[in-house]
Design a protein around this motif. Structure first.
Motif, PDB file in Angstrom:
ATOM      1  N   GLU A 148      -0.063  71.802  43.706  1.00  0.00           N
ATOM      2  CA  GLU A 148      -1.119  72.200  45.288  1.00  0.00           C
ATOM      3  C   GLU A 148      -1.826  73.496  44.745  1.00  0.00           C
ATOM      4  O   GLU A 148      -0.607  74.565  43.911  1.00  0.00           O
ATOM      5  CB  GLU A 148      -0.049  73.400  46.421  1.00  0.00           C
ATOM      6  N   ARG A 168       9.669  71.780  49.642  1.00  0.00           N
ATOM      7  CA  ARG A 168       8.273  72.381  48.705  1.00  0.00           C
ATOM      8  C   ARG A 168       9.126  73.182  47.909  1.00  0.00           C
ATOM      9  O   ARG A 168       9.546  74.119  48.235  1.00  0.00           O
ATOM     10  CB  ARG A 168       6.925  72.928  49.902  1.00  0.00           C
ATOM     11  N   LYS A 178     -10.080  66.908  44.630  1.00  0.00           N
ATOM     12  CA  LYS A 178      -8.337  65.833  44.469  1.00  0.00           C
ATOM     13  C   LYS A 178      -8.357  65.212  42.864  1.00  0.00           C
ATOM     14  O   LYS A 178      -8.913  65.520  42.024  1.00  0.00           O
ATOM     15  CB  LYS A 178      -8.140  65.085  45.324  1.00  0.00           C
ATOM     16  N   SER A 212      -7.311  72.701  45.882  1.00  0.00           N
ATOM     17  CA  SER A 212      -7.146  71.904  45.387  1.00  0.00           C
ATOM     18  C   SER A 212      -6.156  71.298  45.483  1.00  0.00           C
ATOM     19  O   SER A 212      -4.641  72.141  45.197  1.00  0.00           O
ATOM     20  CB  SER A 212      -7.868  71.757  44.105  1.00  0.00           C
ATOM     21  N   THR A 213      -6.018  69.665  45.075  1.00  0.00           N
ATOM     22  CA  THR A 213      -4.432  69.358  45.016  1.00  0.00           C
ATOM     23  C   THR A 213      -4.522  68.227  44.013  1.00  0.00           C
ATOM     24  O   THR A 213      -5.392  67.510  43.687  1.00  0.00           O
ATOM     25  CB  THR A 213      -4.191  67.859  45.940  1.00  0.00           C
ATOM     26  N   VAL A 252       3.218  65.835  44.327  1.00  0.00           N
ATOM     27  CA  VAL A 252       2.361  66.377  44.524  1.00  0.00           C
ATOM     28  C   VAL A 252       2.012  68.230  44.368  1.00  0.00           C
ATOM     29  O   VAL A 252       2.631  68.957  44.723  1.00  0.00           O
ATOM     30  CB  VAL A 252       2.268  66.773  45.697  1.00  0.00           C
ATOM     31  N   PRO A 307       0.482  75.200  39.437  1.00  0.00           N
ATOM     32  CA  PRO A 307       0.094  75.182  40.246  1.00  0.00           C
ATOM     33  C   PRO A 307       1.232  76.065  41.305  1.00  0.00           C
ATOM     34  O   PRO A 307       2.358  77.028  40.313  1.00  0.00           O
ATOM     35  CB  PRO A 307       0.494  74.064  40.706  1.00  0.00           C
TER      36      PRO A 307
END
Length: 359
Positions: free
Chosen positions: A252, A356, A171, A257-258, A250, A225
């Motif tokens: 992804e 999203r 993260k 992992s973020t 956010v 991402p």
């Protein structure tokens, strides 16, 4: 002059002369309405950079800068095209609205003149793609400058990850922003376009969201991402009626992992920090000079910043143009910053549509 600028300027002024090349860069300046230009002009006063031309159409702004920094009148031109007809700089530094960066590319890339703009690269992916096309066709550098690139804490953390001494990233969290550009005393020239949804592409999301996207793309070795989610807010509509002043993103990644980016013009204080949680421990770059390591909730270990890196964008450009370093995938690179714009555009779409967005 705001406090954050005063602190940054003090650091620059205290840098010893040996940190700068004896053969100072010959630069042309595209625009004067970005407040970061004051750092460059102070270095010009100290003869640590040679300004061979300045393109600016606002006559009042020209007079103010000319008087303040004692700049000869013959260095000023109405526009960049005219300037480039008269002088051939080693590099062009752009301090103009973000949506004008593509115009700088259109003029400079065919002439094989490298460019460095202030972050972010562009307001949208169309502009970013055009800049990348011009740079590739003309085999000429087009770079983006971020304050956090020159943070020794960030560079040390990256080195530890590269050496596999810090574990695998699970993260990443980045907080960037301040009380607000108006609140900290940014000039009206800067505010006029920084708070414009066309010229800046947005508000706090663009202004400070780009830092996190830049750092995360770098820490993930250029990986894009797979999806982005974002929430934007307008907490101070009376001050910033046209744009968002707070954003949370956010990111992804394919490996699970973020990345979490918090960008705001509503912090109670100025902040630019980076936290990375790995399979081994937590790392916290509190600021440019402090890196902490946590293996538990106990007292953290302060990590020595023994790595040497360039003090600022001018020292980096000097090394780059001498062939001492390559810009392939570093924080200033075009590869990194095209992805940054993709992330920001996906975030704007996510916030608008409430869902999203896959890249």
């Amino acid at each position: 002059m705001n406090l954050l600028f005063k602190v940054t300027l003090a650091i620059v002024l205290l840098m010893p002369n040996h940190l700068f090349s004896r053969e100072v860069l010959k630069v042309a300046v595209a625009g004067l309405n970005h407040d970061h230009v004051h750092l460059l002009l102070n270095l010009y006063e100290q003869r640590k950079v040679d300004i061979v031309g300045i393109a600016e159409s606002d006559e009042q702004l020209v007079r103010r800068m000319q008087t303040r920094y004692k700049i000869p009148g013959n260095l000023f031109y109405k526009d960049l095209a005219t300037l480039l007809q008269h002088v051939k700089p080693t590099v062009v530094l752009a301090y103009n609205p973000t949506n004008e960066h593509v115009q700088v590319a259109e003029l400079c890339m065919p002439l094989k003149i490298p460019v460095m703009v202030e972050k972010p690269l562009a307001t949208n992916t169309g502009e970013a793609a055009r800049i990348a096309q011009l740079a590739e066709e003309n085999a000429t550098l087009f770079l983006t400058n971020y304050e956090t690139t020159w943070y020794r804490s960030n560079q040390r953390l990256k080195a530890l990850l590269r050496e596999q001494a810090a574990g695998t990233i699970r993260k990443m969290m980045v907080k960037d922003g301040h009380e607000g550009p108006k609140e900290i005393g940014c000039s009206e020239d800067f505010l006029n376009w920084l708070t414009d949804p066309v010229k800046n592409g947005g508000g706090a999301l663009m202004d400070f969201g780009c830092y996190g996207a830049n750092l995360m793309t770098w820490l993930k070795n250029g990986e894009r991402p797979k999806a982005v989610m974002a929430i934007t807010k307008q907490l101070k509509p009376m001050i910033y009626p046209k744009v968002e002043d707070d954003a949370t993103l956010v990111l992804e990644y394919a490996d699970g992992s973020t990345g979490i980016i918090q960008a705001s013009w509503c912090w109670p204080y100025s902040v630019k920090d980076l936290q990375v949680f790995t399979t081994k421990e937590q790392w916290h770059a509190v600021n440019g000079t402090t890196l902490l390591k946590y293996t538990s909730h106990q007292k953290p270990e302060s990590i020595s910043l023994t790595n040497e890196y360039y003090e600022n964008h001018l020292a980096y450009l000097e090394a780059l143009l001498k062939g001492e370093v390559r810009a392939d995938d570093d924080l200033s690179s075009l590869n990194n910053n095209v992805i940054v714009v993709e992330i920001l555009e996906a975030a704007k779409k996510s916030a608008m549509e409430g869902k999203r967005v896959e890249l």
